[in-house]
Enzyme design. Structure first.
Site, PDB file in Angstrom:
ATOM      1  N   ARG A 137       1.002  -1.281   0.055  1.00 44.23           N
ATOM      2  CA  ARG A 137      -0.024   0.044  -0.030  1.00 44.23           C
ATOM      3  C   ARG A 137       0.641   1.326  -0.065  1.00 44.23           C
ATOM      4  O   ARG A 137       2.129   1.434   0.334  1.00 44.23           O
ATOM      5  CB  ARG A 137      -0.865  -0.042   1.324  1.00 44.23           C
ATOM      6  CG  ARG A 137      -1.945   1.087   1.250  1.00 44.23           C
ATOM      7  CD  ARG A 137      -3.178   0.714   2.254  1.00 44.23           C
ATOM      8  NE  ARG A 137      -3.858   1.750   2.741  1.00 44.23           N
ATOM      9  CZ  ARG A 137      -4.990   2.040   2.281  1.00 44.23           C
ATOM     10  NH1 ARG A 137      -5.318   1.785   0.972  1.00 44.23           N
ATOM     11  NH2 ARG A 137      -5.921   2.990   2.457  1.00 44.23           N
ATOM     12  N   THR A 195     -11.939   0.715  -6.016  1.00 43.19           N
ATOM     13  CA  THR A 195     -10.880  -0.282  -5.629  1.00 43.19           C
ATOM     14  C   THR A 195     -11.060  -1.160  -6.718  1.00 43.19           C
ATOM     15  O   THR A 195     -12.163  -1.588  -7.378  1.00 43.19           O
ATOM     16  CB  THR A 195     -10.805  -0.411  -4.154  1.00 43.19           C
ATOM     17  OG1 THR A 195     -10.667   0.475  -3.546  1.00 43.19           O
ATOM     18  CG2 THR A 195      -9.735  -1.685  -3.757  1.00 43.19           C
ATOM     19  N   THR A 249      -5.836  -0.514  -5.415  1.00 46.29           N
ATOM     20  CA  THR A 249      -6.628   0.534  -5.387  1.00 46.29           C
ATOM     21  C   THR A 249      -5.718   1.812  -5.748  1.00 46.29           C
ATOM     22  O   THR A 249      -4.521   2.051  -5.513  1.00 46.29           O
ATOM     23  CB  THR A 249      -7.191   0.754  -4.117  1.00 46.29           C
ATOM     24  OG1 THR A 249      -8.200   2.013  -4.195  1.00 46.29           O
ATOM     25  CG2 THR A 249      -6.300   1.092  -2.983  1.00 46.29           C
ATOM     26  N   SER A 297      -6.760   1.168   5.787  1.00 46.63           N
ATOM     27  CA  SER A 297      -7.480   0.874   4.663  1.00 46.63           C
ATOM     28  C   SER A 297      -8.550  -0.034   5.149  1.00 46.63           C
ATOM     29  O   SER A 297      -8.560  -0.471   6.347  1.00 46.63           O
ATOM     30  CB  SER A 297      -6.299  -0.130   3.794  1.00 46.63           C
ATOM     31  OG  SER A 297      -7.317  -0.751   2.750  1.00 46.63           O
TER      32      SER A 297
HETATM   33  N1  GLY Z   1      -8.800   3.100  -0.426  1.00 48.18           N
HETATM   34  C1  GLY Z   1      -9.776   2.287  -0.055  1.00 48.18           C
HETATM   35  C2  GLY Z   1      -9.213   1.311   0.995  1.00 48.18           C
HETATM   36  O1  GLY Z   1      -8.063   1.206   1.093  1.00 48.18           O
HETATM   37  O2  GLY Z   1      -9.927   0.812   1.966  1.00 48.18           O
END
Ligand code: GLY
Length: 580
Positions: free
Chosen positions: A93, A367, A385, A438
């Site tokens: 991420r 996402t 995402t 997230s």
């Molecule tokens: N941006 C959506 C998530 O990571 O939950």
């Protein structure tokens, strides 16, 4: 009499009998939100690649054929379980740039300027997807980068023919895309949305992909020309990402969150996702109720679902954050003591109002998730995402790479409503190098040491309840995997203190019963797009009760089949593709 009760038990399944049968396979399954990406993954499996090779090829392919969420300029998670039983979690991420501060989205008087966190260069966090896909390839895959990236490069360079499922996003977002010249130049044709049958060609993206294939993400992206172009465009656009930020980016491996539910073992996303923890907390609470006897979306079931969701989201919003910055009480939250206490606070006859002091989080709902199982039994659940559709709306120079707006997932200001009128907590405060909290929940389920399910979805904070309902619908209600993910959904996240409903989620009389108990509902169309696989059976009913006769006739498993895939009916472009 026994037959009468047996039929009653079957009612939830029969109520969903119009769903198509899950796609059956003997040799592997790839389920994604875009059919060409699913075909590419299945082709990699056919050519001898394993689930992780296919995951890499699909990750690059979705960046081309599902550009609204598939990505190189965002980040994501993979939950995996190898055929030998080893489990793990890869965190690729995004991270906040080193110059990020807790107050960067506030004006001089401390007022939140929420638009800055979701649009434009200041909303962009340091991307992790290229590093993540390479990490997966080198640690778990078997094939070379050129082989895995070739299909994506071809699709970007030569283009692909759009279907109606592909063009829906361009139709829906035409006004937005017109305001973003870099996006419009690629995704609109003379200012209009492309039509089914048109070809989408992305030569800049093809060049970037080729650079990554030739030199590797490290030399091409994080320490190379693509990174330099991103840093330059970010600076010119008022963003914070520098070449130093990109050079510092590192993939993490973390222990997944694991919990048990009615004899099944759930393996899911740990912090910096709230996904697995919140799914497990809700399951632990629900384990004290007989949902099967209550029946799918009966008043009794909705009551306990909504209350369990409410309590778990209050914890989620207040107590979870990036584990490098925050001590997450995961064991406590998913433990039986906490669940017992919550159950004791649930009034069986009244909705419990959410305490106003509870923090609340809301995220972009856009996402994408994909699920893969190979013939050996290796499983990959990947959710990645850009945050909003087309992320920040920014493309760096001539890279063709759409950049994320993941900074919008952080707390913009403590104790103040964010852009959605919502409030988030200190655990998720912005800090340099920190990953925003997230809700993504790529999830794998086993039973008695055997792989049973792979599932996940987009949907922002609703990802958690989408995955939760997929588990409840299969485990408690015996639905086929296709029925389980297509079934109408509910969502409760504490604040706003209202239960969101998909069309058809409640009958009018069920709704009236619950309104009489104090519940407020909001009708909200459809959300999410779950991609799921069951192994060994198309519905857990047959596995548990030896009761294959309970399945709708069109879902009776062919004798050769051992893997069953389901693409959510809500997604117009995706497919479950089987390897024979
Ligand atoms: N941006 C959506 C998530 O990571 O939950």
């Amino acid at each position: 009499m026994r037959l009468f009760f047996a039929l009653l038990l079957l009612l939830p399944t029969l109520a969903r009998a119009a769903d198509p049968a899950p796609v059956a396979s003997a040799g592997g399954m790839v389920v994604t939100a875009q059919h060409l990406a699913s075909e590419i993954g299945a082709d990699i499996l056919r050519r001898g690649g394993n689930a992780y090779d296919a995951a890499v090829a699909v990750g690059y392919a979705l960046a081309v054929v599902y550009p609204e969420a598939g990505n190189l300029g965002g980040g994501g998670f993979m939950t995996f379980r190898k055929a030998n039983g080893e489990t793990g979690f890869v965190d690729f991420r995004e991270k906040a740039p080193l110059a990020a501060t807790p107050t960067m989205y506030q004006d001089g008087r401390g007022h939140l300027r929420p638009g800055l966190a979701i649009h434009g260069w200041l909303s962009t966090a340091v991307p992790g997807s290229p590093a993540g896909l390479e990490f997966i390839r080198t640690h778990y895959g078997t094939l070379d980068r050129a082989t895995l990236m070739a299909p994506a490069i071809r699709l970007a360079r030569d283009g692909f023919v759009l279907t109606q499922g592909d063009t829906q996003i361009f139709d829906a977002m035409t006004p937005y895309l017109r305001r973003e010249p870099a996006l419009a130049a690629i995704f609109l044709h003379d200012g209009a949305a492309p039509r089914p049958g048109d070809r989408l060609v992305q030569p800049d993206l093809a060049r970037s992909l080729q650079q990554i294939a030739d030199q590797g993400p490290d030399r091409a992206f994080y320490h190379g020309p693509i990174g330099a172009e991103i840093a330059q465009a970010s600076k010119a656009g008022g963003g914070l990402i520098t070449e130093q930020d990109l050079a510092h980016y590192k993939v993490r491996t973390l222990a997944p969150v694991e919990c048990d539910y009615r004899g099944y073992h759930v393996i899911s996303a740990p912090p910096p996702s709230s996904g697995g923890t919140t799914v497990c907390e809700i399951l632990q609470i629900l384990s004290g109720y007989d949902l099967h006897a209550m029946g799918f979306h009966s008043a009794a079931e909705i009551h306990v679902l909504a209350e369990a969701m409410r309590h778990a989201f209050i914890d989620r919003n207040d107590r979870l954050g990036d584990p490098d910055f925050w001590k997450n009480p995961v064991a406590e939250l998913i433990g039986p003591e906490h669940a017992r206490k919550i159950r004791s606070e649930i009034d069986p006859l009244r909705a419990t109002p959410t305490p106003k002091a509870a923090d609340e989080a809301q995220e972009g709902a856009n996402t994408t998730h994909y699920s893969i199982v190979d013939a050996q039994g290796n499983a990959a659940a990947i959710t990645y995402t850009l945050n909003a559709w087309f992320g920040s709306g920014e493309i760096a120079g001539h890279t063709g790479i759409v950049l994320n707006d993941e900074m919008g997932d952080f707390t913009g200001k403590l104790g103040a409503p964010n852009m959605f009128g919502l409030v988030q907590g200190k655990a998720n405060e912005i800090a340099p190098g920190k990953t925003p909290l997230s809700s993504m929940a790529p999830t794998i389920v086993t039973k008695d040491g055997k792989l049973v399910m792979v599932v996940g979805s987009p949907g922002g904070s609703r990802i958690i309840t989408i995955v939760l309902e997929a588990l409840v619908n299969t485990i408690d209600h015996g639905m086929t995997i296709q029925e389980a993910i297509d079934a109408p959904r509910i969502h409760e996240q504490g604040l706003p203190d209202v239960v969101l409903l998909e069309r058809g989620a409640l009958s009018p009389d069920t709704r009236a019963i619950l309104e009489g108990r104090g519940y407020k509902f909001r009708d909200t169309g459809y959300w999410g797009c779950a991609e799921a696989i069951l192994v060994g059976t198309p519905a857990l009913t047959s596995q548990d009760y030896g009761n294959a006769g309970a399945l709708p006739l069109n879902a009776m498993p062919p004798p050769w089949a051992k893997i069953f895939g389901a693409h959510d009916v809500r997604g117009g472009a995706g497919a479950a593709v089987a390897v024979p």
